[in-house]
Write a protein that holds these residues in place. Structure first.
Motif, short mmCIF file in Angstrom:
data_model
loop_
_atom_site.label_atom_id
_atom_site.label_comp_id
_atom_site.label_asym_id
_atom_site.label_seq_id
_atom_site.Cartn_x
_atom_site.Cartn_y
_atom_site.Cartn_z
N GLY A 190 45.76 38.14 34.56
CA GLY A 190 44.33 38.33 34.36
C GLY A 190 44.07 38.97 33.01
N LEU A 191 43.09 39.84 32.96
CA LEU A 191 42.74 40.55 31.72
C LEU A 191 43.28 41.97 31.79
N ARG A 192 43.95 42.36 30.75
CA ARG A 192 44.48 43.72 30.68
C ARG A 192 43.95 44.42 29.44
N LEU A 193 43.53 45.65 29.62
CA LEU A 193 42.88 46.41 28.56
C LEU A 193 43.90 47.00 27.61
N ILE A 194 43.71 46.73 26.33
CA ILE A 194 44.63 47.24 25.31
C ILE A 194 44.10 48.56 24.74
N HIS A 195 42.91 48.51 24.16
CA HIS A 195 42.25 49.69 23.61
C HIS A 195 40.74 49.53 23.81
N TYR A 196 40.06 50.67 23.77
CA TYR A 196 38.61 50.61 23.77
C TYR A 196 38.05 51.76 22.95
N PHE A 212 31.23 46.01 41.50
CA PHE A 212 32.08 44.83 41.63
C PHE A 212 31.45 43.72 40.81
N PHE A 213 32.31 42.92 40.17
CA PHE A 213 31.82 41.87 39.28
C PHE A 213 32.58 40.57 39.54
N TRP A 214 31.87 39.47 39.37
CA TRP A 214 32.51 38.15 39.30
C TRP A 214 32.17 37.55 37.95
N TYR A 215 33.23 37.10 37.25
CA TYR A 215 33.07 36.43 35.97
C TYR A 215 33.56 35.00 36.09
N LYS A 216 32.92 34.13 35.33
CA LYS A 216 33.31 32.72 35.27
C LYS A 216 33.75 32.39 33.86
N GLN A 217 34.88 31.69 33.75
CA GLN A 217 35.37 31.28 32.44
C GLN A 217 35.58 29.78 32.45
N SER A 270 34.01 23.75 38.08
CA SER A 270 35.42 23.84 37.69
C SER A 270 35.56 24.85 36.56
N ALA A 271 36.35 25.89 36.82
CA ALA A 271 36.47 26.99 35.87
C ALA A 271 37.47 27.99 36.44
N ALA A 272 37.75 29.01 35.65
CA ALA A 272 38.51 30.15 36.16
C ALA A 272 37.53 31.23 36.56
N TYR A 273 37.79 31.85 37.68
CA TYR A 273 36.92 32.91 38.19
C TYR A 273 37.72 34.20 38.30
N PHE A 274 37.11 35.28 37.85
CA PHE A 274 37.77 36.57 37.88
C PHE A 274 36.89 37.58 38.60
N ASN A 284 37.03 54.42 38.46
CA ASN A 284 36.94 55.19 37.22
C ASN A 284 37.38 54.35 36.03
N LYS A 285 37.74 53.11 36.31
CA LYS A 285 38.08 52.14 35.28
C LYS A 285 37.85 50.76 35.86
N LEU A 286 37.77 49.79 34.99
CA LEU A 286 37.51 48.42 35.45
C LEU A 286 38.84 47.68 35.56
N ILE A 287 39.12 47.15 36.73
CA ILE A 287 40.36 46.41 36.97
C ILE A 287 40.01 44.97 37.31
N PHE A 288 40.64 44.04 36.59
CA PHE A 288 40.42 42.62 36.83
C PHE A 288 41.47 42.05 37.76
N GLY A 289 41.07 41.08 38.57
CA GLY A 289 42.02 40.27 39.30
C GLY A 289 42.70 39.29 38.36
N ILE A 290 43.72 38.60 38.87
CA ILE A 290 44.50 37.71 38.01
C ILE A 290 43.77 36.40 37.74
N GLY A 291 42.72 36.14 38.49
CA GLY A 291 41.95 34.93 38.26
C GLY A 291 42.30 33.82 39.23
N THR A 292 41.33 32.94 39.45
CA THR A 292 41.50 31.75 40.28
C THR A 292 41.04 30.55 39.48
N LEU A 293 41.91 29.58 39.32
CA LEU A 293 41.55 28.36 38.62
C LEU A 293 41.04 27.35 39.63
N LEU A 294 39.74 27.09 39.59
CA LEU A 294 39.09 26.19 40.55
C LEU A 294 38.90 24.82 39.93
N SER A 295 39.33 23.82 40.65
CA SER A 295 39.12 22.43 40.22
C SER A 295 38.29 21.73 41.29
#
Lengths: 113, 109
Positions: free
Chosen positions: A42-48, B33-38, B85-89, B95-106
């Motif tokens: 996924g996305l990993r934070l480097i710096h901010y 909580f957030f959902w992003y589309k790429q 069709s896209a990647a979804y995160f 106390n910090k923002l953590i992203f999931g690894i993503g899902t590639l949807l076709s």
């Protein structure tokens, strides 16, 4: 018009090379971020940064430096690039640190041979 | 610290089918909580921002469900079309923002 712009969009360098990725935002946001995106991670934070002259370490900072010269400009520096730094890099900005939406740039694809 | 697990990493559906992507998180104090589309070759765009107080959030052609008891966040695309069709995160904030690894949807016609 794009509010977060990155350059270069594509860059190829050799191991040991020196690379600077640039990011400019016109959102008037205080916070700017550099992420790397890798399959399976996924996305990993480097710096901010939360303002000009400020720098905070992210989760994967090793091998990277960053500098925030103005509110608009945030740079990521790889002084001795390694193949493990081959990745897609995203810059982002936000008004607030963890509660606000991130606005991402278009990405910079870096290949280290 | 907070851990976010996103499943599945790849998802292929037919046009008109539903598609469900799920994220589980560990910190019960997570509050945004957030959902992003790429889309292919593009940047990430916010799909939806969810507050911890709201369990059901509806968007254009999708629903986001937050189950705080199970610490599960899901994105349900109803009647998917090829433009989905896209990647979804997912991303979870405590106390910090953590992203999931993503899902590639076709989505196939």
């Amino acid at each position: 018009e794009a509010a977060v712009t990155q350059s270069p969009r594509n860059k190829v360098t050799v191991t040991g090379g020196n690379v600077t990725l640039s990011c400019r935002q016109t959102n008037s946001h205080n916070y700017m971020y550099w992420y790397r995106q890798d399959t399976g991670h996924g996305l990993r934070l480097i710096h901010y940064s939360y303002g000009a002259g400020n720098l905070q370490i992210g989760d994967v900072p090793d091998g990277y430096k960053a500098t925030r010269t103005t509110q608009e400009d945030f740079f990521l520096l790889l002084e001795l690039a390694s193949p493990s730094q081959t990745s897609l890099y995203f810059c982002a900005s936000s008004e607030k640190r963890n509660t606000g939406q991130l606005y991402f740039g278009e990405g910079s694809k870096l290949t280290v041979l | 610290g907070e851990q976010v697990e996103q499943r599945p990493p790849h998802l292929s559906v037919r046009e008109g089918d539903s598609a469900v992507i799920t994220c589980t998180y560990t910190d019960p104090n997570s509050y945004y909580f957030f959902w992003y589309k790429q889309e292919p070759g593009a940047s990430l765009q916010l799909l939806m921002k969810v507050f911890s107080s709201t369990e059901i959030n509806e968007g254009q052609g999708f629903t986001v469900l937050l189950n705080k008891k199970d610490k599960r966040l899901s994105l349900n695309l109803t009647a998917a079309h090829p433009g989905d069709s896209a990647a979804y995160f997912c991303a979870v904030s405590v106390n910090k923002l953590i992203f999931g690894i993503g899902t590639l949807l076709s989505v196939k016609p």
